[in-house]
Write an enzyme that holds these catalytic residues in place. Sequence first.
Site, PDB file in Angstrom:
ATOM      1  N   SER A 141      -3.131  -8.774  -0.811  1.00 53.95           N
ATOM      2  CA  SER A 141      -3.105  -7.301   0.019  1.00 53.95           C
ATOM      3  C   SER A 141      -4.572  -7.115   0.589  1.00 53.95           C
ATOM      4  O   SER A 141      -5.583  -7.343  -0.257  1.00 53.95           O
ATOM      5  CB  SER A 141      -2.473  -6.365  -0.510  1.00 53.95           C
ATOM      6  OG  SER A 141      -2.716  -5.136   0.044  1.00 53.95           O
ATOM      7  N   TYR A 154      -2.037  -0.322  -7.551  1.00 51.97           N
ATOM      8  CA  TYR A 154      -1.572  -1.332  -6.751  1.00 51.97           C
ATOM      9  C   TYR A 154      -2.874  -2.239  -6.178  1.00 51.97           C
ATOM     10  O   TYR A 154      -2.903  -3.202  -6.199  1.00 51.97           O
ATOM     11  CB  TYR A 154      -0.726  -0.823  -5.572  1.00 51.97           C
ATOM     12  CG  TYR A 154      -0.305  -2.021  -4.696  1.00 51.97           C
ATOM     13  CD1 TYR A 154       0.795  -3.019  -5.198  1.00 51.97           C
ATOM     14  CD2 TYR A 154      -0.738  -2.341  -3.378  1.00 51.97           C
ATOM     15  CE1 TYR A 154       1.184  -4.102  -4.181  1.00 51.97           C
ATOM     16  CE2 TYR A 154      -0.341  -3.326  -2.680  1.00 51.97           C
ATOM     17  CZ  TYR A 154       0.572  -4.416  -3.274  1.00 51.97           C
ATOM     18  OH  TYR A 154       0.947  -5.059  -2.259  1.00 51.97           O
ATOM     19  N   LYS A 158      -4.107  -6.010  -6.943  1.00 48.22           N
ATOM     20  CA  LYS A 158      -4.598  -7.247  -5.844  1.00 48.22           C
ATOM     21  C   LYS A 158      -5.897  -7.710  -5.605  1.00 48.22           C
ATOM     22  O   LYS A 158      -6.020  -8.596  -5.442  1.00 48.22           O
ATOM     23  CB  LYS A 158      -4.187  -6.663  -4.438  1.00 48.22           C
ATOM     24  CG  LYS A 158      -2.360  -6.222  -4.360  1.00 48.22           C
ATOM     25  CD  LYS A 158      -1.681  -7.542  -4.516  1.00 48.22           C
ATOM     26  CE  LYS A 158      -0.247  -7.450  -4.435  1.00 48.22           C
ATOM     27  NZ  LYS A 158       0.579  -8.569  -4.565  1.00 48.22           N
TER      28      LYS A 158
END
Length: 250
Positions: A141, A154, A158
């Site tokens: 991401s 998150y 990533k």
Amino acid sequence: MSGPLDGRVAVVTGASRGIGLAAAAALRDHGARVVITSRGQERAEDAAAELGDGVVGFGAHATDEDAARACVDFTLATYGRLDVLVNNAGTNPAYGPVIDQDHARFAKTMDVNLWAPILWTSLAVKAWMGEHGGSVVNTASIGGFTVAQDVGVYHVSKAALIHLTKQLALELAPKVRVNAIAPGVVRTRLAEALWQENEARVAAATPLGRIGEPEDLGEAVAFLAGDGARWITGETLVVDGGQLLGSGPL
């Protein structure tokens, strides 16, 4: 009509919808036979039926080692080879400030977003790719390059996946290439909180004038998986409509 991936076989995890489903479609369109996974067998089969010929579904949660091994075994028993692995399964249960997260949400995020790619890559390499060669594509991401409110865990997962991509590329060369895609804001269920209530604003803040569609990422996966990227490994391809240029929401 022949395609650049004719004769090759791919496994795509977390592919019942969104980027995973689009990646499976692109790989199929470029000639590969594809096994897609989802947490449940019925959902995997329904998604495979949606794509049609050349795609089969297999129920396997990304972090379930026995299910992952069974999927790899099924792929080899069915098609006799495994040339492409797309580690696409992802999750984000840890919403809010990092210091407010509990261990369970942190662990789930890291297990799915980081451990699962290690697990599936290990199985694919030991079963086929280590001897015969292959290509691994991870779904990272643009969050792995930035910081933002409420999605810190998150983003950390990533960022780690981007580094893991480089580490695996070094360890598995020259037989196996390992690369990643880094999507921006894409029209998927996982990213709904980023665009659903304010798509026009997000699009206006994106240099190319719109949010991403899963198909934009599917073609990027197919490129990295194929021979057009044969001298590329350890890289992360940003596919974000220009959002990292400075005016995007992430």
